[in-house]
Design an enzyme around this catalytic site. Structure first.
Site, mmCIF file in Angstrom:
data_model
loop_
_atom_site.group_PDB
_atom_site.id
_atom_site.type_symbol
_atom_site.label_atom_id
_atom_site.label_comp_id
_atom_site.label_asym_id
_atom_site.label_seq_id
_atom_site.Cartn_x
_atom_site.Cartn_y
_atom_site.Cartn_z
ATOM 1 N N ASP A 56 0.853 -1.184 0.000
ATOM 2 C CA ASP A 56 0.000 0.000 0.000
ATOM 3 C C ASP A 56 0.893 1.239 0.000
ATOM 4 O O ASP A 56 1.772 1.361 0.864
ATOM 5 C CB ASP A 56 -0.890 -0.037 1.259
ATOM 6 C CG ASP A 56 -2.054 0.914 1.137
ATOM 7 O OD1 ASP A 56 -1.816 2.111 0.878
ATOM 8 O OD2 ASP A 56 -3.202 0.457 1.269
ATOM 9 N N TYR A 143 -10.916 13.010 -4.095
ATOM 10 C CA TYR A 143 -10.072 12.706 -5.262
ATOM 11 C C TYR A 143 -9.437 13.987 -5.814
ATOM 12 O O TYR A 143 -8.214 14.081 -5.946
ATOM 13 C CB TYR A 143 -10.945 12.044 -6.322
ATOM 14 C CG TYR A 143 -10.211 11.603 -7.567
ATOM 15 C CD1 TYR A 143 -9.388 10.478 -7.552
ATOM 16 C CD2 TYR A 143 -10.370 12.289 -8.774
ATOM 17 C CE1 TYR A 143 -8.748 10.045 -8.715
ATOM 18 C CE2 TYR A 143 -9.730 11.864 -9.932
ATOM 19 C CZ TYR A 143 -8.922 10.744 -9.897
ATOM 20 O OH TYR A 143 -8.277 10.328 -11.037
HETATM 21 P P1 NAD Z 1 -7.430 1.945 -11.578
HETATM 22 O O1 NAD Z 1 -8.357 2.041 -10.428
HETATM 23 O O2 NAD Z 1 -7.661 0.885 -12.595
HETATM 24 O O3 NAD Z 1 -5.924 1.811 -11.095
HETATM 25 C C1 NAD Z 1 -5.455 2.277 -9.869
HETATM 26 C C2 NAD Z 1 -4.518 1.221 -9.299
HETATM 27 O O4 NAD Z 1 -3.975 1.702 -8.072
HETATM 28 C C3 NAD Z 1 -5.230 -0.098 -8.986
HETATM 29 O O5 NAD Z 1 -4.456 -1.171 -9.442
HETATM 30 C C4 NAD Z 1 -5.353 -0.085 -7.464
HETATM 31 O O6 NAD Z 1 -5.416 -1.368 -6.902
HETATM 32 C C5 NAD Z 1 -4.087 0.680 -7.088
HETATM 33 N N1 NAD Z 1 -4.185 1.335 -5.783
HETATM 34 C C6 NAD Z 1 -5.209 2.096 -5.301
HETATM 35 N N2 NAD Z 1 -4.921 2.529 -4.067
HETATM 36 C C7 NAD Z 1 -3.686 2.033 -3.758
HETATM 37 C C8 NAD Z 1 -2.850 2.121 -2.628
HETATM 38 N N3 NAD Z 1 -3.229 2.814 -1.533
HETATM 39 N N4 NAD Z 1 -1.652 1.482 -2.640
HETATM 40 C C9 NAD Z 1 -1.273 0.761 -3.719
HETATM 41 N N5 NAD Z 1 -2.031 0.642 -4.831
HETATM 42 C C10 NAD Z 1 -3.220 1.273 -4.847
HETATM 43 O O7 NAD Z 1 -7.442 3.382 -12.273
HETATM 44 P P2 NAD Z 1 -6.747 3.874 -13.613
HETATM 45 O O8 NAD Z 1 -7.811 4.363 -14.498
HETATM 46 O O9 NAD Z 1 -5.785 2.882 -14.116
HETATM 47 O O10 NAD Z 1 -5.962 5.147 -13.074
HETATM 48 C C11 NAD Z 1 -4.570 5.108 -12.787
HETATM 49 C C12 NAD Z 1 -4.108 6.489 -12.359
HETATM 50 O O11 NAD Z 1 -4.355 7.429 -13.388
HETATM 51 C C13 NAD Z 1 -4.819 6.999 -11.106
HETATM 52 O O12 NAD Z 1 -3.885 7.675 -10.299
HETATM 53 C C14 NAD Z 1 -5.832 7.971 -11.666
HETATM 54 O O13 NAD Z 1 -6.122 8.987 -10.728
HETATM 55 C C15 NAD Z 1 -5.109 8.508 -12.887
HETATM 56 N N6 NAD Z 1 -6.083 8.990 -13.892
HETATM 57 C C16 NAD Z 1 -6.833 8.097 -14.613
HETATM 58 C C17 NAD Z 1 -7.770 8.574 -15.518
HETATM 59 C C18 NAD Z 1 -8.608 7.648 -16.346
HETATM 60 O O14 NAD Z 1 -9.475 8.127 -17.114
HETATM 61 N N7 NAD Z 1 -8.425 6.361 -16.322
HETATM 62 C C19 NAD Z 1 -7.949 9.967 -15.677
HETATM 63 C C20 NAD Z 1 -7.180 10.815 -14.897
HETATM 64 C C21 NAD Z 1 -6.239 10.331 -14.020
#
Ligand code: NAD
Ligand code: UDP
Length: 312
Positions: A56, A143
């Protein structure tokens, strides 16, 4: 290089790990599997340049690495609102921990920030100079404000400690490996259309988003990390802007679904419009998205068909 990807088992993270391995790097994938899936990285586990750690980011960790991509954080409203205090902790303490690590081992570190730092924007399209319109006490604040504070930390470590940072402001991204139950609009509409269920448009469907296909987005992050002209923040997204009604109709057409559109109330603080100005990404990274919405939607529909409807 040895590269740490936090959140590497998630939607974007797993595609990024794949890209980094294809570029010849060693990849350490760190994830607590809150929204990540072993399925997403199963095919990488046999690669001797790939390592997986269950951890984590709220708790400190050590690793000898050259670069860090910090993606750990749930990204869909349903998941980040499930435990909002944990979401803020993940963004803020996660940023402190990766920055501390980057400082110690002199690694370059990239933050996956978000268009949500602009909140419900009063400027359109959004440039990086726009300071945003975020409600600090609303349901999306855990967020939005968590990500804003993470950006603050990145720039303070950059100014105070000379940490080599990069900040990407990512706009809505979609593609294979989105979770079926995360409530995001693309996965919701596609699954509803494939099942012949009603398509749930929130509000009157006139709010807009700009959708970037995952491969384009990963390429943008990789280019930002690989150059030394700018630390950012840099918008990464597809400037093609669509209303949610238009998106619903496109998905219905592509899937030849008989689903009907139904309307539900608009969630609180749902941004009215969103479109990235990508002039800086074009200038510094020579980057712009290549995959058109329809093509990306087709690939995503194929993924969901394969995953959930393969025996029908
Ligand atoms: P996702 O939820 O699929 O991936 C997030 C990952 O982080 C998951 O594998 C989750 O298990 C892990 N995670 C969450 N909390 C954690 C913690 N405390 N310790 C360790 N691991 C942890 O989301 P995503 O769409 O792949 O997004 C990835 C990143 O990109 C995020 O930071 C998100 O804010 C950013 N983002 C994504 C989008 C989008 O449209 N997908 C847009 C803007 C920003
Ligand atoms: N949305 C919708 N129907 C759904 C899911 C989402 O109309 O089944 C809308 C939502 O209200 C928002 C847009 O689609 O206006 C994008 O939502 P998402 O959760 O994918 O991303 P975000 O709001 O974080 O940009």
């Amino acid at each position: 290089m040895r590269i740490l990807v936090t959140g590497g088992a998630g939607f974007l993270g797993s595609h990024l790990c794949e890209r980094l391995l294809n570029e010849g790097h060693e990849v350490l994938c760190l994830d607590n599997f809150f929204t990540g899936r072993k399925d997403n990285i199963q095919h990488l586990l046999g690669n001797f340049r790939f390592e997986l750690f269950r951890h984590d980011v709220v708790d400190p960790f050590k690793a000898e690495v050259d670069q860090i991509y910090n993606l750990a954080c749930p990204a869909s409203p349903i998941h980040y609102q499930y435990n909002p205090i944990k979401t803020t902790k993940t963004s803020v303490m996660g940023a402190i921990n990766v920055l501390g690590l980057a400082k110690r081992v002199k690694a370059r570190v990239l933050q996956a920030s978000t268009s949500e730092v602009y909140g419900d924007p009063t400027e359109h399209p959004q440039t990086e100079a726009y300071r945003g319109n975020v409600n600090p006490i609303g349901p999306r604040a855990c967020y939005d404000e968590g990500k804003r504070c993470a950006e603050t930390l990145f720039f303070d470590y950059y100014r105070e400690n000379g940490v080599d940072v990069r900040v990407a402001r990512i706009f809505n991204t979609f593609g294979p490996r989105m979770l079926p139950n995360d409530g995001r609009v693309v996965s919701n509409f596609i699954l509803q259309a494939l099942k012949g269920e009603d398509i749930t448009v929130y509000g009157d469907g006139s709010q807009t988003r700009s959708f970037c296909y995952v491969d384009d987005l990963v390429d943008g992050m990789y280019r930002l990390m690989s150059q030394t002209e700018t630390v950012g923040p840099i918008n990464l997204g597809n400037p093609g802007e669509y209303t949610m009604s238009e998106l619903a109709n496109r998905v219905i057409e592509l899937t030849r679904s008989r689903s009907k559109i139904v309307y539900y109330p608009l969630p609180e603080d749902d941004p009215r419009q969103r479109q990235p100005d990508i002039a800086l990404a074009q200038k510094y990274l020579g980057w712009e998205p290549k995959c058109r919405l329809d093509e990306g939607l087709k690939r995503t529909v194929d993924f969901f068909k394969d995953r959930f409807f393969s025996d029908t």
